[in-house]
Write a protein that holds these residues in place. Structure first.
Motif, PDB file in Angstrom:
ATOM      1  N   GLN A   1     -51.194  -9.251  50.581  1.00 37.43           N
ATOM      2  CA  GLN A   1     -49.699  -9.383  51.221  1.00 37.43           C
ATOM      3  C   GLN A   1     -49.188 -10.404  52.035  1.00 37.43           C
ATOM      4  O   GLN A   1     -49.936 -11.164  52.598  1.00 37.43           O
ATOM      5  N   GLN A   2     -47.879 -10.694  51.811  1.00 40.28           N
ATOM      6  CA  GLN A   2     -47.438 -11.756  52.482  1.00 40.28           C
ATOM      7  C   GLN A   2     -47.226 -11.581  53.992  1.00 40.28           C
ATOM      8  O   GLN A   2     -46.839 -10.273  54.329  1.00 40.28           O
ATOM      9  N   THR A   3     -47.677 -12.334  54.671  1.00 43.23           N
ATOM     10  CA  THR A   3     -47.558 -12.365  56.027  1.00 43.23           C
ATOM     11  C   THR A   3     -46.965 -13.406  56.957  1.00 43.23           C
ATOM     12  O   THR A   3     -46.967 -14.657  56.367  1.00 43.23           O
ATOM     13  N   PHE A   4     -46.200 -13.381  57.929  1.00 45.18           N
ATOM     14  CA  PHE A   4     -45.960 -14.345  58.816  1.00 45.18           C
ATOM     15  C   PHE A   4     -46.865 -14.486  59.892  1.00 45.18           C
ATOM     16  O   PHE A   4     -47.117 -13.228  60.492  1.00 45.18           O
ATOM     17  N   ARG A   5     -46.910 -15.645  60.379  1.00 43.31           N
ATOM     18  CA  ARG A   5     -47.891 -15.723  61.546  1.00 43.31           C
ATOM     19  C   ARG A   5     -47.087 -16.445  62.695  1.00 43.31           C
ATOM     20  O   ARG A   5     -46.624 -17.841  62.530  1.00 43.31           O
TER      21      ARG A   5
ATOM     22  N   ALA B   1     -39.996  -6.054  67.696  1.00 38.28           N
ATOM     23  CA  ALA B   1     -39.479  -4.905  67.516  1.00 38.28           C
ATOM     24  C   ALA B   1     -38.337  -4.891  66.874  1.00 38.28           C
ATOM     25  O   ALA B   1     -37.775  -4.101  65.851  1.00 38.28           O
ATOM     26  N   ASP B   2     -37.340  -5.504  67.497  1.00 42.88           N
ATOM     27  CA  ASP B   2     -36.051  -5.577  67.092  1.00 42.88           C
ATOM     28  C   ASP B   2     -35.842  -6.025  65.570  1.00 42.88           C
ATOM     29  O   ASP B   2     -35.097  -5.546  65.150  1.00 42.88           O
ATOM     30  N   HIS B   3     -36.796  -6.754  65.113  1.00 44.71           N
ATOM     31  CA  HIS B   3     -36.499  -7.338  63.862  1.00 44.71           C
ATOM     32  C   HIS B   3     -37.483  -6.501  62.995  1.00 44.71           C
ATOM     33  O   HIS B   3     -37.847  -6.896  61.733  1.00 44.71           O
ATOM     34  N   GLY B   4     -38.092  -5.398  63.453  1.00 44.18           N
ATOM     35  CA  GLY B   4     -38.635  -4.295  62.576  1.00 44.18           C
ATOM     36  C   GLY B   4     -40.133  -4.723  62.178  1.00 44.18           C
ATOM     37  O   GLY B   4     -40.784  -4.147  61.309  1.00 44.18           O
ATOM     38  N   ALA B   5     -40.842  -5.712  62.886  1.00 47.54           N
ATOM     39  CA  ALA B   5     -42.080  -6.513  62.592  1.00 47.54           C
ATOM     40  C   ALA B   5     -43.359  -5.376  62.691  1.00 47.54           C
ATOM     41  O   ALA B   5     -43.479  -4.497  63.690  1.00 47.54           O
TER      42      ALA B   5
ATOM     43  N   LEU C   1     -39.830  -7.048  57.840  1.00 48.23           N
ATOM     44  CA  LEU C   1     -38.921  -7.652  58.534  1.00 48.23           C
ATOM     45  C   LEU C   1     -37.516  -7.489  58.059  1.00 48.23           C
ATOM     46  O   LEU C   1     -37.458  -7.774  56.754  1.00 48.23           O
ATOM     47  N   SER C   2     -36.559  -7.312  58.820  1.00 51.93           N
ATOM     48  CA  SER C   2     -35.083  -7.293  58.382  1.00 51.93           C
ATOM     49  C   SER C   2     -34.496  -8.823  58.220  1.00 51.93           C
ATOM     50  O   SER C   2     -33.593  -9.024  57.750  1.00 51.93           O
ATOM     51  N   THR C   3     -35.324 -10.020  58.437  1.00 51.35           N
ATOM     52  CA  THR C   3     -34.916 -11.165  58.255  1.00 51.35           C
ATOM     53  C   THR C   3     -35.746 -12.108  57.056  1.00 51.35           C
ATOM     54  O   THR C   3     -36.781 -11.641  57.061  1.00 51.35           O
ATOM     55  N   SER C   4     -34.976 -12.943  57.016  1.00 52.64           N
ATOM     56  CA  SER C   4     -35.878 -14.180  56.178  1.00 52.64           C
ATOM     57  C   SER C   4     -36.776 -14.935  57.094  1.00 52.64           C
ATOM     58  O   SER C   4     -36.356 -14.954  58.196  1.00 52.64           O
ATOM     59  N   TYR C   5     -37.522 -15.701  56.555  1.00 50.27           N
ATOM     60  CA  TYR C   5     -38.537 -16.668  57.482  1.00 50.27           C
ATOM     61  C   TYR C   5     -37.607 -17.604  58.078  1.00 50.27           C
ATOM     62  O   TYR C   5     -37.739 -17.578  59.244  1.00 50.27           O
ATOM     63  N   GLU C   6     -36.512 -18.096  57.602  1.00 51.25           N
ATOM     64  CA  GLU C   6     -35.780 -19.077  58.174  1.00 51.25           C
ATOM     65  C   GLU C   6     -34.856 -18.435  59.398  1.00 51.25           C
ATOM     66  O   GLU C   6     -34.857 -18.806  60.606  1.00 51.25           O
ATOM     67  N   GLU C   7     -34.474 -17.243  59.138  1.00 56.40           N
ATOM     68  CA  GLU C   7     -33.592 -16.531  60.177  1.00 56.40           C
ATOM     69  C   GLU C   7     -34.200 -16.036  61.265  1.00 56.40           C
ATOM     70  O   GLU C   7     -34.017 -16.441  62.258  1.00 56.40           O
ATOM     71  N   PHE C   8     -35.546 -15.603  60.983  1.00 54.51           N
ATOM     72  CA  PHE C   8     -36.666 -15.378  61.942  1.00 54.51           C
ATOM     73  C   PHE C   8     -36.828 -16.481  62.763  1.00 54.51           C
ATOM     74  O   PHE C   8     -36.976 -16.425  64.223  1.00 54.51           O
ATOM     75  N   LYS C   9     -37.032 -17.743  62.320  1.00 52.28           N
ATOM     76  CA  LYS C   9     -37.523 -18.762  63.060  1.00 52.28           C
ATOM     77  C   LYS C   9     -36.042 -19.231  63.870  1.00 52.28           C
ATOM     78  O   LYS C   9     -36.134 -19.513  65.254  1.00 52.28           O
TER      79      LYS C   9
ATOM     80  N   LYS D   1     -45.028 -22.289  66.351  1.00 53.89           N
ATOM     81  CA  LYS D   1     -44.706 -22.207  65.234  1.00 53.89           C
ATOM     82  C   LYS D   1     -44.711 -20.855  64.464  1.00 53.89           C
ATOM     83  O   LYS D   1     -45.473 -19.735  64.910  1.00 53.89           O
ATOM     84  N   VAL D   2     -43.994 -20.630  63.366  1.00 52.63           N
ATOM     85  CA  VAL D   2     -44.233 -19.530  62.310  1.00 52.63           C
ATOM     86  C   VAL D   2     -44.788 -20.046  60.887  1.00 52.63           C
ATOM     87  O   VAL D   2     -44.142 -21.085  60.412  1.00 52.63           O
ATOM     88  N   SER D   3     -45.881 -19.295  60.584  1.00 53.92           N
ATOM     89  CA  SER D   3     -46.038 -19.957  59.203  1.00 53.92           C
ATOM     90  C   SER D   3     -45.977 -18.496  58.325  1.00 53.92           C
ATOM     91  O   SER D   3     -46.077 -17.589  58.655  1.00 53.92           O
ATOM     92  N   ASP D   4     -45.833 -19.135  57.120  1.00 51.44           N
ATOM     93  CA  ASP D   4     -45.733 -18.203  56.034  1.00 51.44           C
ATOM     94  C   ASP D   4     -46.853 -18.033  55.064  1.00 51.44           C
ATOM     95  O   ASP D   4     -47.095 -19.295  54.437  1.00 51.44           O
ATOM     96  N   SER D   5     -47.610 -16.845  55.155  1.00 51.51           N
ATOM     97  CA  SER D   5     -48.820 -17.164  54.221  1.00 51.51           C
ATOM     98  C   SER D   5     -48.966 -17.374  52.798  1.00 51.51           C
ATOM     99  O   SER D   5     -49.940 -17.794  52.117  1.00 51.51           O
TER     100      SER D   5
END
Lengths: 284, 284, 284, 284
Positions: D2-6, D26-30, D57-65, D80-84
Motif C-alpha cells: 500500500q502507498q504510504t507517506f512518511r 488526525a485533522d487530515h484523517g491520517a 488522507l483527505s489531501t494530496s501529497y503536496e497539500e499535505f506538505k 520531510k515527507v516522503s511518498d512510498s
C-alpha cells in the motif's frame, strides 16, 4: 585450493584406536591440516575426521584406501576417504522462492561451495531465469499436470541420470515420498523455516506469529520419512518483537534460512557431518 | 532515579487517539522521557506507553488519573498510570536451583530491579541461606508433608498477606493449580528452560539433547492454566554442538534462563509489557 | 565429577607427533574423554589437549609425567599434565562493582568453577559483605592511604602467601604495574568492558555511546604490560540502539562482562586455553 | 504494498510538539501504521517518524506538505515527507567482490528493497555479468587508465545524470574524495568489513586475525570525509575461534557484510534513519 583427502571414521570407542590411525597416517607421511575427534560418552561411539594434504602422502588415493582397510576392519569402523578434487554432484530442488536457490548458486559460483551443480529441478517454471544465468540445466517437473507419483518418478530418474550425490531442497514445497527418503537417506538436505522442533509442518511463520514467540529461525536437516524430524545439521535464529508483522517475520526468516542452509550444505560437502542415529556430529 | 509516571494504554485503534492523549499530556505540562506506540494491524488494537517526569506535571498522581478518566472512557481504553516511586512487591518462588534466585536478588540489591522483595517462598529449605543474606523473610512450604493442595493454599495466603503484586517462579518446580493461575492472571512470571514451544513439559534439556538441536534456550512467560503456553515475554538462546553433553547443556542453559528471566521481570516492573490475548507487546 | 588428567601440549608441527602421543596414551590404558587438536598453518605450531579418566591409567600422576618426558623432549614440546583433583587457587580482585565478583562466587559455590578461592582483595571495603557470606577472607588494600606502590607490594605478598595460581581482575579498577604483569604472565585474567580493540582505556561505555555503535561488549583477556592488549580469551556482545542511554549501555554491558569473564575463567581453570604469542587457542 | 507517506521530524524537544503533530494528522484523517519517537535526553533533541496510509488522507501529497509547513516552522523542525510510491534512485558502486552487490540486486529484484537501481558503477569490469542479468546499465570507470581524479569526476557526472538519491558502496575499494563526501553527505552508504571502530582502514580481516579477536564483524555507515568514522547505521558480528584461518574469517565476514549492508540500505530507503551529529537514530 590444495587437494586434500578426508578420512572420516566412526566406530565403537576403543583404546589404541587413535594411536593406530595416527601411526598409519604418519607411516604414509600424511601432513594433517585439520583433525577433529569426538567421543559420545553416552553411547561409547567415537567419531573422527582428518583432513590431509594429498601431496604429502607417499601413496595414491586408491592405495591409501586399500592400505587403510585392515585397520578399519580391526576397529569395526564405518569409514570413508574422500578426495577434495572429486567434486560432489549436487541437485538443487526449488519451487517459487528464490532466496535459498540464488544464494547457493552464488556461493557455488564464487567457489565457496566445492561441488558441481549439474541440474536444478523445480515444480514451477519461474526459477529457470536463475538457472539460465548460471548455465545450469533446468528441469520443470509439472506436478499439477503429471500427478505427484509420476512427478517424483521423474525427479528420481533425473537424480540418477545426473549421478547426483547430494540433493538440496532449497525451499522445495513438495513432500518427498517415503521410498525416496529411504533410498536417499543421508543424501537429501532440507531447510525448514522454523527452529525445529517448534513449528514443524506447514506455515511455520504464521504459527510463530500466532504463538507470539520472540525468536524466529530456520533449521537445516537431513530428510527422513518422518517429516521435519530428520537429523539437524544447523539452526539459525533472529530476534523479533511485537512490531514484526508476519511479513516482517518472513523477511527476517529468509535470512536465517539462507544462512543455515548454506552452512549445512558446506559442512556436508566438506565431509564435516557424521550422522549417528537421529543426530549429527558436525566438525564445523 | 527520577520519579516518573507511566501511562499505559491499549484500546481499539482510532483516528484522533494519539492527538487526544498527547494534548492531555501537553496541557498538564508533561515532560515525556520515553514514548512507545504499536498498532496491531491484524486486530486493529492500539498500544501505547508514556514515561513522564513526575515533577514536570502540574498535578498530583491522583488528580492526573482523575483528569485522564474521561479520555480513557471516550476511547474505550484499558489503561493504568503507575508511579515509579511506588515499588511493586515481588515474591520469589524457588526450589533447589539457586541461579535465577541469586541473580534476581543481586539485581534487586544493586537497584537494577525497582521493586520490593518482601518474601521468598520455596518447597525446599536450601535457599534459605541466600534469603538470609539478603535479609528477605524465607518461607519453606513443605509440599511433601502438607500435600499439594494445602501447600498451595499456604502460598496463596502468603501472597495475600504480603500484598504481592508480582510472583516470580525462579525455577520453582511445582505446577500452579488452575485456580491460582486464574486468580493471578498476568501477575505470575515463569522461566521455562527451553525455547518454547519446543520442549514444553518436563526435562527440556534432556529432550533437547535427544533431539540433537543446535540451539539451547529459555523462555520467560506469564503463567496460565495451560502449562508452558502462556504469553511469552522474552526468549534467549545459545548455540550448542555435538560436543556438549546434557550437563554442558544445563550449564549453558542456566545462563539463558538467568538472562531471559531478568529481562522479563524488569520489563514487567517497568510496565513495558502489555498482554494482548495470548501474546505480549514489550516496549523494551 | 570424575578425576581426570589433562595433557596440554604445544610444539612445532611434525609428522608422527600425534601417533607418538596417542600410542603413549594407549600404552598406559588411557580412556580419553575429550581430545582437541589445532595446527596453526601460518606458524606451523601444533596444539593439543587430552582429557583422560585418571582411573583408566595404569600409572600414578607422577609416573605418568615422568614417562611422558622423553616424548616431550623428542618433539620439543611445551607441555603440562594437570590433575583435576588438584584445585587451582584463585584470587579475586575487585573494586566497587559487584556483578562480576558475585557471579564468579556463585559459580564457584555451585561447583561450576572447579577451584579454591582462598581470598578476595579489593581497593575499597564495600565488597567485604559478599566475601563474608561466602566465607572467603577479604583483604582491603587501601590504595589511597598506602600509595600505589606499597598497595601493589601488599597485593603481591598476599598472592604469594595464598600461593595463588590465577588472579582474576573482576572489575578491579587499578592498573597492575609492569613488573607484576611480567611476573604473573599468563596467570592474570581481566575483564574489559568493551569489544576490544574498540574502546581500550578508560570509560569504554561512554566512548561507545559517543561513537554511536550498535553493539556493546566485553572482552576477557590475559593481562600484559600493554594495557588492554593482552591475549583475548573470550568476547561477548549485545545489540544496542539509539534508545539506549549510557546508563542502559552499562546495564547491558554488565551482562556481557559477567558472561565473558565466567567463560574465560572456566576455560583457564579447565586448561582449555593455550597462549601462543599474543593470541590464544581455546579448546572450548 | 500500500502507498504510504512518511513524516520524518527532528527538532528541539518541546512540550506540545507531539500533540500538535498528532492533531494535525488526525485533522487530515491520517491512519497511522507505524509511529516511532525518541528523545535524546543528553542533547534535548526529539526524533519522530510516522508512516501513514496515503489513501486515508483527505489531501494530496503536496497539500499535505504545504499544510504541515507552519507547524514545522513553529517547532523549528528539520523534516520531510516522503511518498512510498516515489522510489529512490540507488547507484551501486562495486569493485571485484560480488557478494554484497548480488545480494542487494536480489533483494531489489524480489521487492524487498523498494527502490530503482538505474546504474552500477565499478572500477573493474568483472561485475558487468551480474548487471547484465539484472538488466541494469553498467559503467566501468577505469581508474588505472584515467587516474583517480578523472575517474571520480566521471562517477560524479554519472550520479548526476542518473539523478541518484542514494549511492551504496558495495565493497567499492576506492576512497571517495572529500569534496564528493561533503556534496553527498548523508547520501552515501558504505560497508566496512570490521566491527568499527575496531580495525578501521585497510585489511581489517588480517588485522583481526593478527589481534586474535573472538568476533568478526561488519559495519554499515554513512560516508564522511573521515574514513570509517561516519555515522553507524548497523553492525553485525559472528563468533570465530583459533581454528578459523584468515580465509575462514573472510568467508564468515562476508555473511556479516551482506546482512549489515542489506539492513542499512533498507532502513535508509524506508526513511528509518535520522542522522544526528555523528550518530544515527534508527527506527528499525
Amino acid at each position: 585450493m590444495q587437494q586434500t583427502f578426508r578420512l572420516i571414521i566412526d566406530c565403537p570407542d576403543q583404546i589404541g584406536l587413535v594411536a593406530s590411525v595416527s601411526q598409519f597416517l604418519a607411516d604414509h607421511g600424511a601432513s594433517i591440516t585439520e583433525a577433529s575427534h569426538h567421543t559420545d560418552l553416552q553411547t561409547g561411539r567415537f567419531f573422527m575426521r582428518h583432513e590431509i594434504h594429498a601431496n604429502s602422502l607417499s601413496t595414491s588415493y586408491e592405495e591409501f584406501k586399500t592400505a587403510f582397510t585392515p585397520i578399519a576392519e580391526q576397529f569395526d569402523m564405518r569409514w570413508k576417504v574422500s578426495d577434495s578434487s572429486t567434486k560432489p554432484k549436487v541437485a538443487l530442488l526449488a519451487s517459487l522462492e528464490s532466496h535459498c536457490l540464488v544464494d547457493l548458486l552464488h556461493r557455488w559460483h564464487t567457489g565457496e561451495l566445492n561441488c558441481d551443480i549439474p541440474c536444478i529441478i523445480a515444480n514451477h517454471p519461474q526459477m529457470k531465469q536463475f538457472a539460465d544465468w548460471y548455465k545450469v540445466p533446468f528441469h520443470w517437473v509439472d506436478f499439477k499436470a503429471m500427478g505427484k507419483e509420476a512427478a517424483f518418478a521423474q525427479i528420481e530418474t533425473l537424480l540418477e541420470e545426473y549421478a547426483i550425490d547430494l540433493t538440496v531442497l532449497a525451499r522445495f514445497m513438495q513432500i518427498l515420498p517415503n521410498t525416496l527418503c529411504s533410498k536417499l537417506a543421508g543424501k537429501v538436505i532440507n531447510i525448514h523455516h522454523s527452529f525445529l522442533p517448534s513449528f514443524a509442518g506447514a506455515k511455520p511463520y504464521q504459527q510463530a506469529y500466532n504463538r507470539g514467540v520472540k525468536l524466529i529461525g530456520a533449521t537445516c536437516h537431513y530428510v527422513t520419512a518422518d517429516l521435519d524430524e530428520g537429523p539437524i545439521i544447523e539452526q539459525s535464529v533472529k530476534r523479533i518483537s511485537h512490531s514484526d508483522s508476519a511479513t516482517d517475520m518472513v523477511r527476517k526468516g529468509k535470512d536465517c534460512e539462507v544462512t543455515a542452509l548454506a552452512h549445512g550444505v558446506r559442512y556436508h560437502l566438506e565431509d564435516r557431518v557424521i550422522i549417528h542415529e537421529n543426530k549429527t556430529v558436525v566438525f564445523a
